[in-house]
Design a protein around this motif. Structure first.
Motif, PDB file in Angstrom:
ATOM      1  N   ARG A  43      29.141   1.697  22.363  1.00 41.97           N
ATOM      2  CA  ARG A  43      29.654   1.416  21.029  1.00 41.97           C
ATOM      3  C   ARG A  43      29.908  -0.069  20.803  1.00 41.97           C
ATOM      4  NH1 ARG A  43      34.078   6.041  19.285  1.00 41.97           N
ATOM      5  NH2 ARG A  43      32.606   7.823  19.249  1.00 41.97           N
ATOM      6  N   ARG A 185      18.816   7.204  18.300  1.00 39.54           N
ATOM      7  CA  ARG A 185      20.239   7.313  17.990  1.00 39.54           C
ATOM      8  C   ARG A 185      20.450   7.595  16.501  1.00 39.54           C
ATOM      9  NH1 ARG A 185      25.122   3.928  20.286  1.00 39.54           N
ATOM     10  NH2 ARG A 185      26.726   4.439  18.759  1.00 39.54           N
ATOM     11  N   ASP A 186      19.716   6.896  15.638  1.00 40.17           N
ATOM     12  CA  ASP A 186      19.919   7.056  14.197  1.00 40.17           C
ATOM     13  C   ASP A 186      19.437   8.414  13.695  1.00 40.17           C
ATOM     14  OD1 ASP A 186      21.237   4.712  13.679  1.00 40.17           O
ATOM     15  OD2 ASP A 186      19.448   3.577  13.161  1.00 40.17           O
ATOM     16  N   LYS A 189      22.052  10.861  14.635  1.00 38.23           N
ATOM     17  CA  LYS A 189      23.186  10.693  13.728  1.00 38.23           C
ATOM     18  C   LYS A 189      22.899  11.335  12.375  1.00 38.23           C
ATOM     19  CE  LYS A 189      26.025   7.112  11.528  1.00 38.23           C
ATOM     20  NZ  LYS A 189      26.232   5.646  11.385  1.00 38.23           N
ATOM     21  N   HIS A 192      23.244  14.993  12.654  1.00 35.03           N
ATOM     22  CA  HIS A 192      24.672  15.322  12.751  1.00 35.03           C
ATOM     23  C   HIS A 192      25.315  15.378  11.366  1.00 35.03           C
ATOM     24  CE1 HIS A 192      28.665  15.448  14.581  1.00 35.03           C
ATOM     25  NE2 HIS A 192      29.031  14.539  13.699  1.00 35.03           N
ATOM     26  N   SER A 204      22.252  10.380   2.955  1.00 36.51           N
ATOM     27  CA  SER A 204      21.140  10.758   3.825  1.00 36.51           C
ATOM     28  C   SER A 204      19.792  10.586   3.126  1.00 36.51           C
ATOM     29  CB  SER A 204      21.302  12.220   4.270  1.00 36.51           C
ATOM     30  OG  SER A 204      20.087  12.742   4.772  1.00 36.51           O
TER      31      SER A 204
END
Length: 247
Positions: A43, A185-186, A189, A192, A204
């Motif tokens: 992070r 990662r994106d 995400k 999610h 989104s």
């Protein structure tokens, strides 16, 4: 000092030619993977590197808009990793096209950087990035966007001017791998948000594409993931050569 701009432009011009491909060993490859992961996963480092991923994401929207004949009104970048690219088009298909090319582009660019790094075009990849980032300044509409982009340009120029060409190829591989990890990662995400944070659906791209085309969001997420996966496959081609050598 009067020769500084000319020296920078000359360095950029020189970088556009092919350099000697770096001889990357297994040890160097492992180190490159570790550095890329350190940039994109923790992070603390993602707080900063993620800003670059956002820049690439929004430039993906912008390039797709311009290439499909839309009018690009402006780009906004924020320090919370969010961004907005505003375009105008009478064509719903063109609008959907530009909306789509956000999430896949960091992976596509990452694969391109890896390929360039292995094949002697690392300096050219960074020089091209400077030109693209400089062009984007014309469309930025907030101070955070200017600051983020200016820092990216300054960092890339420093790399071109101060680092020998034989090491720039290594840097291109590291940056490419980091962008590929960032793309994964994106997309995770994004998925999610659709599963657990549905109150944020308005942010989104997959949801916006659903609104524009009536094609379910899950289809767009799968397409994003497919392009990211394909980019990884392309990037791993030169890596597999090193793994086969085992040195």
């Amino acid at each position: 000092m009067n020769d500084l701009p000319g020296g920078v432009f000359q360095a950029l011009a020189d970088s556009l030619s092919r350099a000697e491909p770096p001889a990357i060993t297994m040890t160097e490859l492992v180190l490159a993977v570790l550095v890329a992961a350190a940039l994109s996963i923790p992070r603390r480092s993602w707080r900063y590197f993620g800003l670059l991923a956002t820049v690439v994401h929004e430039l993906g929207h912008a390039f797709a808009a311009v290439s499909s004949g839309q009018r690009l009104s402006g780009i906004r970048l924020r320090f919370d990793h969010s961004g907005t690219t505003t375009t105008y088009s009478r064509s719903r298909a063109a609008a959907a096209w530009s909306c789509f090319w956000g999430y896949p582009v960091p992976a596509v660019v990452g694969a391109a950087f890896v390929a360039c790094g292995f094949n002697g075009w690392g300096p050219a990849a960074f020089a091209g990035s400077v030109l693209a980032l400089a062009a984007s300044l014309l469309f930025l509409r907030n101070m955070a966007g200017f600051a983020i982009t200016a820092l990216a340009i300054a960092g890339t120029l420093a790399l071109i001017l101060l680092v020998p060409d034989e090491f720039v190829g290594h840097a291109a591989v590291i940056l490419g791998l980091a962008l590929l990890v960032a793309a994964v990662r994106d997309v995770i995400k994004l998925a999610h948000v659709h599963v657990h944070r549905r109150e944020r659906l308005a942010t989104s791209d997959a949801y916006l594409l659903y609104r524009a085309t009536a094609v379910p969001s899950v289809v767009w997420i799968v397409l994003f993931a497919a392009l990211v996966t394909g980019s990884w496959v392309v990037a791993l081609q030169p890596v597999s050569t090193i793994l086969a050598r085992g040195v």
